[in-house]
Scaffold this motif. Sequence first.
Motif, PDB file in Angstrom:
ATOM      1  N   UNK A  58      36.811 -31.152  37.613  1.00 23.44           N
ATOM      2  CA  UNK A  58      37.560 -30.699  36.413  1.00 23.44           C
ATOM      3  C   UNK A  58      38.390 -31.661  35.767  1.00 23.44           C
ATOM      4  N   UNK A  59      38.856 -32.759  36.297  1.00 25.67           N
ATOM      5  CA  UNK A  59      39.811 -33.699  35.565  1.00 25.67           C
ATOM      6  C   UNK A  59      38.624 -34.442  34.785  1.00 25.67           C
ATOM      7  N   UNK A  60      37.470 -34.801  35.304  1.00 25.03           N
ATOM      8  CA  UNK A  60      36.455 -35.594  34.283  1.00 25.03           C
ATOM      9  C   UNK A  60      35.864 -35.100  33.360  1.00 25.03           C
ATOM     10  N   UNK A  63      38.645 -35.303  30.528  1.00 21.05           N
ATOM     11  CA  UNK A  63      38.826 -36.492  30.180  1.00 21.05           C
ATOM     12  C   UNK A  63      37.479 -36.684  29.149  1.00 21.05           C
ATOM     13  N   UNK A  64      36.388 -36.170  29.642  1.00 24.09           N
ATOM     14  CA  UNK A  64      35.241 -36.250  28.298  1.00 24.09           C
ATOM     15  C   UNK A  64      35.592 -35.392  27.428  1.00 24.09           C
ATOM     16  N   UNK A  65      36.238 -34.216  27.391  1.00 26.49           N
ATOM     17  CA  UNK A  65      36.583 -33.337  26.295  1.00 26.49           C
ATOM     18  C   UNK A  65      37.492 -34.353  25.359  1.00 26.49           C
ATOM     19  N   UNK A  66      38.491 -34.936  26.015  1.00 29.00           N
ATOM     20  CA  UNK A  66      39.400 -35.687  25.241  1.00 29.00           C
ATOM     21  C   UNK A  66      38.788 -36.672  24.615  1.00 29.00           C
ATOM     22  N   UNK A  68      35.551 -36.877  23.476  1.00 34.62           N
ATOM     23  CA  UNK A  68      34.891 -36.124  22.539  1.00 34.62           C
ATOM     24  C   UNK A  68      35.923 -36.003  21.180  1.00 34.62           C
ATOM     25  N   UNK A  69      37.306 -35.481  21.734  1.00 32.61           N
ATOM     26  CA  UNK A  69      38.201 -35.027  20.502  1.00 32.61           C
ATOM     27  C   UNK A  69      38.522 -36.493  19.882  1.00 32.61           C
ATOM     28  N   UNK A  70      38.806 -37.390  20.744  1.00 34.46           N
ATOM     29  CA  UNK A  70      39.356 -38.620  20.071  1.00 34.46           C
ATOM     30  C   UNK A  70      38.237 -39.319  19.087  1.00 34.46           C
ATOM     31  N   UNK A  71      36.872 -39.332  19.625  1.00 36.96           N
ATOM     32  CA  UNK A  71      35.762 -39.796  18.930  1.00 36.96           C
ATOM     33  C   UNK A  71      35.565 -38.874  17.503  1.00 36.96           C
ATOM     34  N   UNK A  72      35.911 -37.683  17.450  1.00 43.78           N
ATOM     35  CA  UNK A  72      35.775 -36.751  16.253  1.00 43.78           C
ATOM     36  C   UNK A  72      36.902 -37.178  15.330  1.00 43.78           C
ATOM     37  N   UNK A  73      38.156 -37.412  15.865  1.00 40.58           N
ATOM     38  CA  UNK A  73      39.127 -37.660  14.977  1.00 40.58           C
ATOM     39  C   UNK A  73      38.941 -39.123  14.399  1.00 40.58           C
ATOM     40  N   UNK A  74      38.422 -39.883  15.155  1.00 38.73           N
ATOM     41  CA  UNK A  74      38.112 -41.449  14.606  1.00 38.73           C
ATOM     42  C   UNK A  74      37.050 -41.508  13.576  1.00 38.73           C
TER      43      UNK A  74
END
Length: 78
Positions: A58-60, A63-66, A68-74
């Motif tokens: 669940x934690x992993x 982290x993966x979703x986070x 992805x979100x960072x990459x999209x924002x970038x």
Amino acid sequence: MSNVEAITQVVTTIDGIAAGNMERAETISEINETLLEVVDLIDNITREASIGAGYSVTSLNAVNEGQKTINEQKMKME
């Protein structure tokens, strides 16, 4: 030695053997109880480890979703 003495000696010997066998049986029973306790402990440890592994997944995933979100924002910022 009379027959009565011989029979008494045989009975006494058999009684001693039976007592020894009973002591061994009690010891084996105690060992079995201890082994059952160990099996229960291992079962509990395995169950807890499995739960911990589930939390890790669940934690992993979080982290993966986070990431992805960072990459999209970038990408939006570029």
